[in-house]
Design a protein around this motif. Sequence first.
Motif, PDB file in Angstrom:
ATOM      1  N   LEU A 164       0.814  -1.213   0.000  1.00 23.52           N
ATOM      2  CA  LEU A 164       0.000   0.000   0.000  1.00 23.52           C
ATOM      3  C   LEU A 164       0.847   1.264   0.000  1.00 23.52           C
ATOM      4  O   LEU A 164       0.539   2.223  -0.720  1.00 23.52           O
ATOM      5  CB  LEU A 164      -0.930  -0.003   1.225  1.00 23.52           C
ATOM      6  N   GLU A 165       1.928   1.287   0.770  1.00 27.08           N
ATOM      7  CA  GLU A 165       2.787   2.476   0.830  1.00 27.08           C
ATOM      8  C   GLU A 165       3.464   2.737  -0.508  1.00 27.08           C
ATOM      9  O   GLU A 165       3.594   3.889  -0.944  1.00 27.08           O
ATOM     10  CB  GLU A 165       3.832   2.314   1.934  1.00 27.08           C
ATOM     11  N   VAL A 166       3.896   1.669  -1.165  1.00 27.72           N
ATOM     12  CA  VAL A 166       4.519   1.818  -2.484  1.00 27.72           C
ATOM     13  C   VAL A 166       3.492   2.324  -3.491  1.00 27.72           C
ATOM     14  O   VAL A 166       3.787   3.187  -4.323  1.00 27.72           O
ATOM     15  CB  VAL A 166       5.119   0.477  -2.961  1.00 27.72           C
ATOM     16  N   ALA A 167       2.277   1.790  -3.405  1.00 28.66           N
ATOM     17  CA  ALA A 167       1.208   2.225  -4.312  1.00 28.66           C
ATOM     18  C   ALA A 167       0.921   3.714  -4.129  1.00 28.66           C
ATOM     19  O   ALA A 167       0.788   4.463  -5.111  1.00 28.66           O
ATOM     20  CB  ALA A 167      -0.055   1.408  -4.056  1.00 28.66           C
TER      21      ALA A 167
ATOM     22  N   GLN B 166      -5.109   6.645   0.956  1.00 28.02           N
ATOM     23  CA  GLN B 166      -4.702   7.181   2.259  1.00 28.02           C
ATOM     24  C   GLN B 166      -5.767   6.953   3.324  1.00 28.02           C
ATOM     25  O   GLN B 166      -5.455   6.743   4.490  1.00 28.02           O
ATOM     26  CB  GLN B 166      -4.398   8.678   2.140  1.00 28.02           C
ATOM     27  N   SER B 167      -7.035   6.997   2.916  1.00 26.47           N
ATOM     28  CA  SER B 167      -8.123   6.820   3.875  1.00 26.47           C
ATOM     29  C   SER B 167      -8.193   5.394   4.401  1.00 26.47           C
ATOM     30  O   SER B 167      -8.645   5.144   5.505  1.00 26.47           O
ATOM     31  CB  SER B 167      -9.466   7.182   3.231  1.00 26.47           C
TER      32      SER B 167
ATOM     33  N   ASP C 219     -14.506   0.445  -5.119  1.00 25.16           N
ATOM     34  CA  ASP C 219     -14.223   1.882  -5.230  1.00 25.16           C
ATOM     35  C   ASP C 219     -12.907   2.106  -5.971  1.00 25.16           C
ATOM     36  O   ASP C 219     -12.817   2.928  -6.892  1.00 25.16           O
ATOM     37  CB  ASP C 219     -14.131   2.523  -3.837  1.00 25.16           C
ATOM     38  N   LEU C 220     -11.871   1.381  -5.554  1.00 23.66           N
ATOM     39  CA  LEU C 220     -10.553   1.507  -6.178  1.00 23.66           C
ATOM     40  C   LEU C 220     -10.586   1.023  -7.612  1.00 23.66           C
ATOM     41  O   LEU C 220      -9.981   1.640  -8.503  1.00 23.66           O
ATOM     42  CB  LEU C 220      -9.515   0.707  -5.375  1.00 23.66           C
ATOM     43  N   ALA C 221     -11.294  -0.080  -7.849  1.00 25.69           N
ATOM     44  CA  ALA C 221     -11.369  -0.649  -9.200  1.00 25.69           C
ATOM     45  C   ALA C 221     -12.001   0.339 -10.169  1.00 25.69           C
ATOM     46  O   ALA C 221     -11.521   0.527 -11.295  1.00 25.69           O
ATOM     47  CB  ALA C 221     -12.162  -1.951  -9.172  1.00 25.69           C
TER      48      ALA C 221
END
Length: 283
Positions: free
Chosen positions: A80-83, A117-118, A125-127
């Motif tokens: 997630l941090e890399v993304a 971030q949330s 939602d992301l898709a």
Amino acid sequence: MAKKDNLQNQQDRTQDIQAEEHQEAERQEVAPTLAPEAEPELDRPSTTSKAAPAERQTDLGEEINVFLEFLQTDPASIDLEVAQSRVNDAYELLHRSKQPEVKEISSGLRELKKQLQSNKATGHDLAELLEQIGEQTSDMAAEADQGLRSNLKKLGRQLTKLGHSISKAEDQERLEQLNSLVDLLEEDLDDLDPQAAIAPIEHWYALLHRSDHEQQQQLANSLKELKQALKSNKTRGALPELLIRVGEQTTAIAAEAGRGFKRPIQRVGKLLNQLGKSLEEEE
């Protein structure tokens, strides 16, 4: 006689001074014409060199390559941090652009950054965002320079593909949760562990409580009450009525469920209804 000589000398000196002053004035007037001719404006090296757009294009090309390499990662193993870092780098590169199509992509990236971030966004939602940005990127590729066109097309396809993968993965997870709940509810009433139902109920509630759909909101509220009743011995008497209500509301939303979800949702609704009635008869 001496006086005449002195007067003559003074006049001569005055004339000499005036002559020198006149010569100096002439030199000052002539001086600008003798100065080296200024270089034409076109011959001067420009401070706003054409290298700037070329540098920006190079930066964009490098960022596209980094993003493409990152998107080769298995969605299940994405850090997630890399993304967040990758998305932020792309946004910083694009958001100052005045081109409408680029501004659309940067707006999508900004929203994607917020969602990541949330840590509250669903897979769907992301898709949806990834598919939107992917389509916009593919559209931009059609108007891009030859050096960027090919990689922009690849990036657009990869973003869309990632969106599809995330959506399918979440659908699969939801189906597994529903099937687990069906298995739980099909157990004999005497063997049924109410506490084992709390985790599936929480998962189900998380999917529904943010919905704009009125029926799904009603079901989410009922699930919240059901979870509280299962956790508290004081409200166990309300379980039969709650189970019947949740069962009916679950059956109602099954009619609008997507392909693959309708049958298991209907099954859960039916089993909850049956369980509520069974408990009601025992009282």
